[in-house]
Design an enzyme around this catalytic site. Structure first.
Site, PDB file in Angstrom:
ATOM      1  N   ALA A  55      72.160 -39.736 -39.473  1.00 37.85           N
ATOM      2  CA  ALA A  55      73.475 -39.788 -38.300  1.00 37.85           C
ATOM      3  C   ALA A  55      72.591 -40.015 -37.063  1.00 37.85           C
ATOM      4  CB  ALA A  55      74.255 -38.482 -38.383  1.00 37.85           C
ATOM      5  N   MET A  56      73.234 -40.160 -35.993  1.00 39.76           N
ATOM      6  CA  MET A  56      72.543 -40.402 -34.724  1.00 39.76           C
ATOM      7  C   MET A  56      72.021 -39.145 -34.249  1.00 39.76           C
ATOM      8  SD  MET A  56      74.729 -43.228 -32.596  1.00 39.76           S
ATOM      9  CE  MET A  56      73.395 -43.408 -31.477  1.00 39.76           C
ATOM     10  N   LYS A  62      65.339 -40.500 -36.465  1.00 41.23           N
ATOM     11  CA  LYS A  62      65.081 -41.689 -37.265  1.00 41.23           C
ATOM     12  C   LYS A  62      64.029 -42.499 -36.820  1.00 41.23           C
ATOM     13  CE  LYS A  62      68.978 -43.447 -37.398  1.00 41.23           C
ATOM     14  NZ  LYS A  62      69.362 -42.394 -36.656  1.00 41.23           N
ATOM     15  N   GLU A 106      66.089 -49.294 -36.828  1.00 39.42           N
ATOM     16  CA  GLU A 106      67.435 -49.662 -36.623  1.00 39.42           C
ATOM     17  C   GLU A 106      67.809 -50.974 -37.793  1.00 39.42           C
ATOM     18  OE1 GLU A 106      69.317 -48.194 -34.938  1.00 39.42           O
ATOM     19  OE2 GLU A 106      68.454 -47.513 -33.437  1.00 39.42           O
ATOM     20  N   CYS A 107      67.470 -50.656 -39.027  1.00 37.20           N
ATOM     21  CA  CYS A 107      67.669 -51.467 -40.003  1.00 37.20           C
ATOM     22  C   CYS A 107      69.067 -51.815 -40.367  1.00 37.20           C
ATOM     23  CB  CYS A 107      66.890 -51.170 -41.461  1.00 37.20           C
ATOM     24  SG  CYS A 107      67.521 -49.580 -42.065  1.00 37.20           S
ATOM     25  N   GLN A 108      70.033 -51.063 -40.156  1.00 38.29           N
ATOM     26  CA  GLN A 108      71.441 -51.206 -40.301  1.00 38.29           C
ATOM     27  C   GLN A 108      71.896 -52.537 -39.756  1.00 38.29           C
ATOM     28  OE1 GLN A 108      70.673 -48.771 -38.223  1.00 38.29           O
ATOM     29  NE2 GLN A 108      71.732 -48.844 -36.121  1.00 38.29           N
ATOM     30  N   CYS A 150      75.734 -30.913 -36.901  1.00 33.82           N
ATOM     31  CA  CYS A 150      76.756 -31.016 -35.868  1.00 33.82           C
ATOM     32  C   CYS A 150      76.628 -29.687 -34.937  1.00 33.82           C
ATOM     33  CB  CYS A 150      78.131 -31.066 -36.645  1.00 33.82           C
ATOM     34  SG  CYS A 150      79.752 -31.105 -35.997  1.00 33.82           S
ATOM     35  N   CYS A 208      78.936 -27.441 -34.576  1.00 36.79           N
ATOM     36  CA  CYS A 208      79.536 -26.347 -35.350  1.00 36.79           C
ATOM     37  C   CYS A 208      78.349 -25.799 -36.381  1.00 36.79           C
ATOM     38  CB  CYS A 208      80.953 -26.639 -36.101  1.00 36.79           C
ATOM     39  SG  CYS A 208      80.344 -27.595 -37.485  1.00 36.79           S
TER      40      CYS A 208
END
Length: 198
Positions: free
Chosen positions: A10-11, A15, A86-88, A143, A145
């Site tokens: 996730a962001m 990465k 950013e391979c997505q 997260c 939480c």
């Protein structure tokens, strides 16, 4: 034997920092790196890759119609490794081309990126990497939480989570936040109860 690697998360999970550190490690040992990013990612400039922790490097920005196999064989054949940030945003065909580099030249290809968009749908490039990468590993994020973050929540200018829109909208911490799915769905319900439709 070289492999096609997909390192996703996730962001905010580091990465890009890990991609930059990997690049540095190869170069420190005298190896040549073909360092790429999709031209879709223009947040830090056309050819700059920058992490949230301040690391940065120049990269070759490639559009989705650029043949990466041909690029490697004609201009970067002496490189010992291919690293993609950013391979997505890669086209599925480009993922296949990267895989062919691995097979034909025994050169490792390391891809770093998101798996899913703000609606939890796979990006086309990420889907293809899940289908054919020889090594897949998750870079974990947390997260607020304390649970594992899996959703890249998108926010509007008023601080509301957005649940509709185009798949690609560039932005950093002011536009996106990594959340667990439970918090993301709870926020959606809370917004709906208040009549906030985004």
């Amino acid at each position: 034997m070289a492999k096609l690697y997909f390192k996703f998360g996730a962001m905010g999970c580091s990465k890009t920092a890990q991609a930059l550190i990997t690049k540095f490690n190869y170069e420190e040992r005298g190896m040549k790196v073909m360092f790429l990013k999709p031209s879709t990612d223009t947040r830090d400039g056309v050819n700059i890759v920058r992490s949230r922790v301040g690391l940065w490097a120049e990269a070759l920005a490639v559009p989705q119609d650029r043949d990466l196999y041909q690029l490697y064989t004609t201009e970067y054949r002496t490189c010992n490794v291919v690293i993609v940030d950013e391979c997505q945003f890669l086209a599925p065909e480009q993922v296949d081309e990267l895989s062919q580099i691995v097979m034909d030249f025994d050169v490792p290809v390391l891809c770093f990126g998101l798996a899913t968009d703000f609606l939890t749908h796979l990006f086309p490039g990420s889907r293809r990497l899940f289908e054919i990468a020889e090594s897949i590993s998750e870079i974990k994020s947390v997260c607020r939480c304390g649970a594992k973050a899996t959703v890249n929540a998108r926010f509007d200018d008023d601080g509301n989570i957005v649940y509709h829109g185009e798949q690609v909208l560039l932005g950093g911490n002011s536009r996106y936040q990594a959340m667990c799915r439970k918090c993301w769905l709870a926020r959606k319900k809370e917004q709906e109860e208040k009549g906030i439709i985004t």
